[in-house]
Scaffold this motif. Structure first.
Motif, PDB file in Angstrom:
ATOM      1  N   UNK A 128     -13.089 -23.891  25.043  1.00 15.60           N
ATOM      2  CA  UNK A 128     -13.021 -23.676  26.492  1.00 15.60           C
ATOM      3  C   UNK A 128     -12.419 -22.323  26.844  1.00 15.60           C
ATOM      4  N   UNK A 129     -11.627 -21.758  25.945  1.00 10.34           N
ATOM      5  CA  UNK A 129     -10.914 -20.512  26.244  1.00 10.34           C
ATOM      6  C   UNK A 129     -11.684 -19.264  25.833  1.00 10.34           C
ATOM      7  N   UNK A 130     -12.492 -19.365  24.781  1.00 13.86           N
ATOM      8  CA  UNK A 130     -13.187 -18.180  24.269  1.00 13.86           C
ATOM      9  C   UNK A 130     -14.647 -18.512  23.998  1.00 13.86           C
ATOM     10  N   UNK A 131     -15.454 -17.458  23.902  1.00 15.01           N
ATOM     11  CA  UNK A 131     -16.878 -17.618  23.617  1.00 15.01           C
ATOM     12  C   UNK A 131     -17.443 -16.352  23.015  1.00 15.01           C
ATOM     13  N   UNK A 150     -12.197  -6.285  22.109  1.00 13.64           N
ATOM     14  CA  UNK A 150     -12.863  -7.536  22.468  1.00 13.64           C
ATOM     15  C   UNK A 150     -12.417  -7.992  23.861  1.00 13.64           C
ATOM     16  N   UNK A 151     -13.281  -8.757  24.504  1.00 15.96           N
ATOM     17  CA  UNK A 151     -13.013  -9.200  25.877  1.00 15.96           C
ATOM     18  C   UNK A 151     -11.749 -10.059  25.947  1.00 15.96           C
ATOM     19  N   UNK A 152     -11.717 -11.140  25.187  1.00 13.84           N
ATOM     20  CA  UNK A 152     -10.537 -12.013  25.142  1.00 13.84           C
ATOM     21  C   UNK A 152     -10.090 -12.154  23.700  1.00 13.84           C
ATOM     22  N   UNK A 153      -8.777 -12.209  23.519  1.00 16.94           N
ATOM     23  CA  UNK A 153      -8.204 -12.344  22.175  1.00 16.94           C
ATOM     24  C   UNK A 153      -7.268 -13.548  22.168  1.00 16.94           C
ATOM     25  N   UNK A 154      -7.471 -14.436  21.203  1.00 17.16           N
ATOM     26  CA  UNK A 154      -6.650 -15.637  21.068  1.00 17.16           C
ATOM     27  C   UNK A 154      -6.076 -15.692  19.660  1.00 17.16           C
ATOM     28  N   UNK A 155      -4.762 -15.786  19.557  1.00 22.31           N
ATOM     29  CA  UNK A 155      -4.094 -16.032  18.278  1.00 22.31           C
ATOM     30  C   UNK A 155      -3.731 -17.506  18.238  1.00 22.31           C
ATOM     31  N   UNK A 156      -4.116 -18.191  17.158  1.00 19.64           N
ATOM     32  CA  UNK A 156      -3.835 -19.621  17.057  1.00 19.64           C
ATOM     33  C   UNK A 156      -3.280 -19.934  15.676  1.00 19.64           C
ATOM     34  N   UNK A 157      -2.250 -20.769  15.639  1.00 16.64           N
ATOM     35  CA  UNK A 157      -1.615 -21.110  14.374  1.00 16.64           C
ATOM     36  C   UNK A 157      -0.995 -22.501  14.429  1.00 16.64           C
ATOM     37  N   UNK A 158      -0.953 -23.156  13.290  1.00 15.74           N
ATOM     38  CA  UNK A 158      -0.087 -24.323  13.136  1.00 15.74           C
ATOM     39  C   UNK A 158       1.353 -23.827  13.230  1.00 15.74           C
ATOM     40  N   UNK A 159       2.233 -24.630  13.804  1.00 13.99           N
ATOM     41  CA  UNK A 159       3.656 -24.304  13.774  1.00 13.99           C
ATOM     42  C   UNK A 159       4.224 -24.646  12.402  1.00 13.99           C
ATOM     43  N   UNK A 160       3.971 -25.875  11.956  1.00 15.80           N
ATOM     44  CA  UNK A 160       4.259 -26.292  10.585  1.00 15.80           C
ATOM     45  C   UNK A 160       2.926 -26.661   9.946  1.00 15.80           C
TER      46      UNK A 160
END
Length: 392
Positions: free
Chosen positions: A117-120, A167-177
């Motif tokens: 939903x956030x990026x494409x 890039x238009x939108x940049x999302x960094x995503x990670x597990x915390x643990x």
């Protein structure tokens, strides 16, 4: 469909085929499970705080079942959005000190739905190479560029951020643990890079929610970095002992997801009894601090026992303790030997973990006593010697 048989044979030959086993809780014996006729010390559950059999949770679920029925009957956009959902989401937002919250059916749907939903197309997602499969699948569904950085390697992430800075939108995503290694993401460095490059930051607190933070809010709160995280994701199927997932963030984020997150829009809402159980679990997670304290002590003890024995268990202080053996078949034999000794600890193999890193994944709970863990460590040590994982 003969190709299936051929592929399954290849999987079996490589000790990679999986099968399903029936497990049942043991009444009056938290921390144990029943397989067949054998009672086993359960060191494979994600019931970190030992809430899955809590009488107060069971009672509110029973009451909701009797008064509101077995199922919600429709998606939340139709008639499945009961008043209990709104109350829970208000409580979640207060707990996370965010403006708003959204409850979804499970962690897989939350990650896959939120990311898509956030990026494409035209966007990019920077994802740790050891992130959960639900994150990976969410990126694939989004059709955004997938820039994987080496595990917890912030210099590599910086290089990728430079490469894709336009890039238009940049999302960094990670597990915390991280779910298979038990170590933590470098949140301070991630927050600094997010600010420097104008990216969004999404944190998966599935294996840290309930465990870290003054009220169990998660690792980002423990480190005082919650305001740097744009999208807080967590689950109710682990520390909460129930089922479901949540997203917390700004009101604008939640409005967007209500309109764009396909797993929310096109799925039947959670049953009212589950929502009632989550709501009660949220109170217990915040109030019963002793559960976090006990889990922390159990984790320190068990880690030190395995480390002193000479096992490779990696870094971290979480209740996830990976005993790395490397070979797939050896991991299976180790798991079977543990079961013969009265311990349930499942072998984890590729593709869940990288090739050559098969392991026994121990997962502790607040209900495990020091005596139980010490006795288990002795048996684990003896098996390690017998199978050649350790040298005498």
């Amino acid at each position: 469909m003969i190709w299936m048989e051929n592929e399954l044979k290849l999987m079996a030959d490589a000790s990679l085929e999986r099968s399903l086993h029936i497990s049942s809780p043991v009444s009056g014996s938290p921390g144990y499970t029943l397989r067949g006729e054998q009672v086993l010390l359960n060191l494979s559950s994600n019931d970190y705080l030992g809430l899955s059999q809590h009488p107060a949770i069971l009672e509110v679920m029973r009451e909701a079942l009797l008064t509101e029925g077995a199922g919600s009957g429709a998606s939340r956009h139709v008639t499945g959005n009961r008043a209990s959902y709104s109350r829970l989401e208000e409580a979640l937002a207060d707990w996370q000190n965010c403006e708003a919250a959204l409850v979804l059916a499970n962690g897989y749907m939350a990650n896959s739905g939120v990311i898509s939903a956030l990026v494409g197309r035209g966007d990019v997602v920077f994802s740790d190479q050891l992130n959960h499969a639900s994150i990976v699948d969410g990126i694939v569904l989004s059709r955004a560029e997938h820039a994987r950085y080496r595990h917890n390697d912030m210099e590599h992430l910086r290089t990728l951020l430079d490469k894709y800075r336009d890039k238009r939108r940049k999302l960094i995503v990670t597990d915390a643990v991280f779910s298979m290694d038990g170590d933590q993401a470098p949140l301070r460095e991630l927050a600094a890079l997010k600010r420097e490059y104008g990216a969004m930051l999404m944190m998966d607190e599935a294996h840290s929610g309930g465990i870290y933070g003054g009220r169990g809010e998660g690792l980002s709160h423990e480190l005082g970095l919650q305001d740097d995280v744009d999208i807080h994701m967590g689950t109710f199927s682990k520390s909460f002992g129930v089922y479901g997932a949540y997203i917390c963030g700004s009101r604008m984020l939640i409005r967007w997801l209500v309109n764009k997150a396909r797993p929310l829009i096109y799925s039947t809402a959670l049953p009212p009894s589950i929502v009632a159980g989550i709501t009660k679990a949220l109170v217990l997670v915040q109030e019963e601090h002793w559960r976090r304290e006990r889990l922390c002590a159990a984790s320190r003890l068990f880690r030190s026992l395995l480390c002193d024995a000479g096992f490779n268990i990696g870094a971290g202080d979480s209740p996830i303790v990976p005993l790395i053996v490397g070979d797939n078949d050896l991991a299976l034999r180790f798991s079977r030997a543990l079961e013969e000794e009265g311990i349930l600890a499942v072998a984890i193999r590729p593709p869940t973990v990288p090739d050559g890193t098969a392991r026994i994944r121990f997962s502790l709970s607040a209900v495990h006593s020091d005596k139980e863990l010490t006795h288990a460590a002795v048996r684990i040590h003896n098996i390690g010697l017998r199978l050649g994982v350790l040298r005498s």
